[in-house]
Design a protein around this motif. Structure first.
Motif, mmCIF file in Angstrom:
data_model
loop_
_atom_site.group_PDB
_atom_site.id
_atom_site.type_symbol
_atom_site.label_atom_id
_atom_site.label_comp_id
_atom_site.label_asym_id
_atom_site.label_seq_id
_atom_site.Cartn_x
_atom_site.Cartn_y
_atom_site.Cartn_z
ATOM 1 N N LYS A 140 0.773 -1.207 -0.033
ATOM 2 C CA LYS A 140 -0.007 0.062 0.081
ATOM 3 C C LYS A 140 0.859 1.329 -0.019
ATOM 4 O O LYS A 140 1.997 1.279 0.180
ATOM 5 N N TRP A 141 0.038 2.426 -0.245
ATOM 6 C CA TRP A 141 0.991 3.529 -0.232
ATOM 7 C C TRP A 141 0.414 4.515 1.018
ATOM 8 O O TRP A 141 -0.859 4.591 1.097
ATOM 9 N N LEU A 142 1.351 4.872 1.748
ATOM 10 C CA LEU A 142 1.106 5.972 2.791
ATOM 11 C C LEU A 142 1.311 7.316 2.360
ATOM 12 O O LEU A 142 2.370 7.725 2.023
ATOM 13 N N GLY A 217 2.410 -8.816 -3.538
ATOM 14 C CA GLY A 217 1.030 -7.855 -3.402
ATOM 15 C C GLY A 217 1.470 -6.706 -4.392
ATOM 16 O O GLY A 217 0.593 -6.002 -4.410
ATOM 17 N N PHE A 218 2.292 -6.733 -5.328
ATOM 18 C CA PHE A 218 2.683 -5.796 -6.178
ATOM 19 C C PHE A 218 1.408 -5.267 -6.742
ATOM 20 O O PHE A 218 1.405 -3.840 -6.839
ATOM 21 N N ILE A 263 -1.729 -9.072 0.313
ATOM 22 C CA ILE A 263 -1.548 -9.992 -0.686
ATOM 23 C C ILE A 263 -2.251 -10.122 -1.850
ATOM 24 O O ILE A 263 -2.297 -9.967 -2.801
ATOM 25 N N THR A 264 -3.665 -10.581 -1.356
ATOM 26 C CA THR A 264 -4.917 -10.770 -2.142
ATOM 27 C C THR A 264 -5.726 -10.059 -2.376
ATOM 28 O O THR A 264 -6.647 -9.932 -3.436
ATOM 29 N N ALA A 265 -5.924 -8.856 -1.495
ATOM 30 C CA ALA A 265 -6.839 -7.666 -1.698
ATOM 31 C C ALA A 265 -6.293 -6.493 -1.469
ATOM 32 O O ALA A 265 -5.238 -6.385 -0.471
#
Length: 294
Positions: A140-142, A217-218, A263-265
């Motif tokens: 994710k991005w913070l 999870g890319f 990783i999946t969502a």
């Protein structure tokens, strides 16, 4: 006869493949050529100019790759046959001069744009740039707004026609921060701060991605960048401040601990009404070894 038919089949397949590629590109959503920012527009122009310059050589070569085998096929008895030919000054001048001129032109363009499109170069504007601190995490991005003292996950808002200074780092593997319709991408690396200056010229919601593979999870490292009017940006900041969550050491540790769940969502968009003032600096120094006295 079989050889002639094979050559005709090769030519036909080549033409059909070229037509298929043209239709494919024309029907695709080529966001790099639908730029909504000043940097993106300059980069689109650079790509088009470079391709057109190289096409001066590529197009004739592709044409001759089809025309010459057809003209000098075995069945064409009228084709010119000159086995003693070995040199032509005119041909030598053309095949050396044209590529040299193209290389010189591309070199000059590269020299100019290396400075004018430097990601660290601030955009000239009568408005003060908005600072957004970017942290690449798993997966994710913070985003931290130090002036507004808020933080978000997988969503940012930025005012239209106001420069934005992105300070980019990573708390995990190397990633690449990229908003294709606004412009350049820069790498996010642990223990380092990279910089990117962008500016949106039109309102809209633009796709943000990581352009560098970083693990399982890319594919979930996506976010939305909303370019809005200044008034709407202030309203968005107020909405984020209504969140019950705050970003401190404990909540940040929870974000890193729950990485495997993304990783999946994709991680849902999350707002933090406040953030520790030096959180971005602490993340960089954690990997640089400053906190450990190294």
């Amino acid at each position: 006869m079989k050889i002639i038919q094979s050559k005709k089949m090769i030519i036909l397949l080549t033409l059909l493949s070229t037509l298929f590629l043209v239709v494919l590109f024309a029907s695709s959503n080529m966001v790099l050529f639908d730029s909504k920012g000043s940097i993106g527009e300059a980069q689109s122009s650079l790509i088009i100019t470079s391709v057109l310059l190289m096409a001066i050589i590529i197009v004739p070569v592709l044409f001759m790759a089809i025309y010459f085998p057809y003209k000098y096929r075995q069945s064409n008895k009228e084709a010119e046959y000159t086995p003693e030919w070995e040199h032509s000054t005119k041909i030598e001048v053309v095949v050396w001069t044209v590529p040299c001129l193209i290389v010189l032109a591309l070199g000059w363009i590269t020299y100019q744009t290396s400075y004018s499109l430097d990601p660290r170069k601030e955009i000239v504007s009568d408005q003060e740039p908005l600072t957004i601190q970017v942290v690449a995490m798993n997966w994710k991005w913070l985003f931290i707004y130090p002036e507004q003292q808020i933080a978000t996950i997988n969503e940012i808002a930025l005012p239209v026609n106001r420069p934005v200074k992105f300070l980019v780092t990573s708390d995990t593997a190397m990633n690449s921060f990229f908003i294709p319709q606004l412009g350049s991408q820069v790498y996010a690396m642990a223990g380092m701060e990279n910089r990117l200056n962008l500016m949106a010229k039109e309102e809209g919601s633009y796709r943000g991605i990581s352009a560098n593979y970083s693990g399982y999870g890319f594919s979930n490292m996506r976010f939305k960048a909303h370019a809005v009017k200044a008034v709407d940006f202030e309203q968005w900041v107020k909405k984020v401040k209504t969140s019950e969550k705050i970003l401190n050491n404990n909540s940040y540790d929870q974000l890193t601990a729950n990485a495997n769940e993304q990783i999946t969502a994709p991680h849902p968009v999350t707002y933090f009404a406040s953030v520790a003032p030096l959180k971005f600096k602490d993340i960089i120094e954690k990997h640089a070894g400053v906190q450990n006295g190294l």
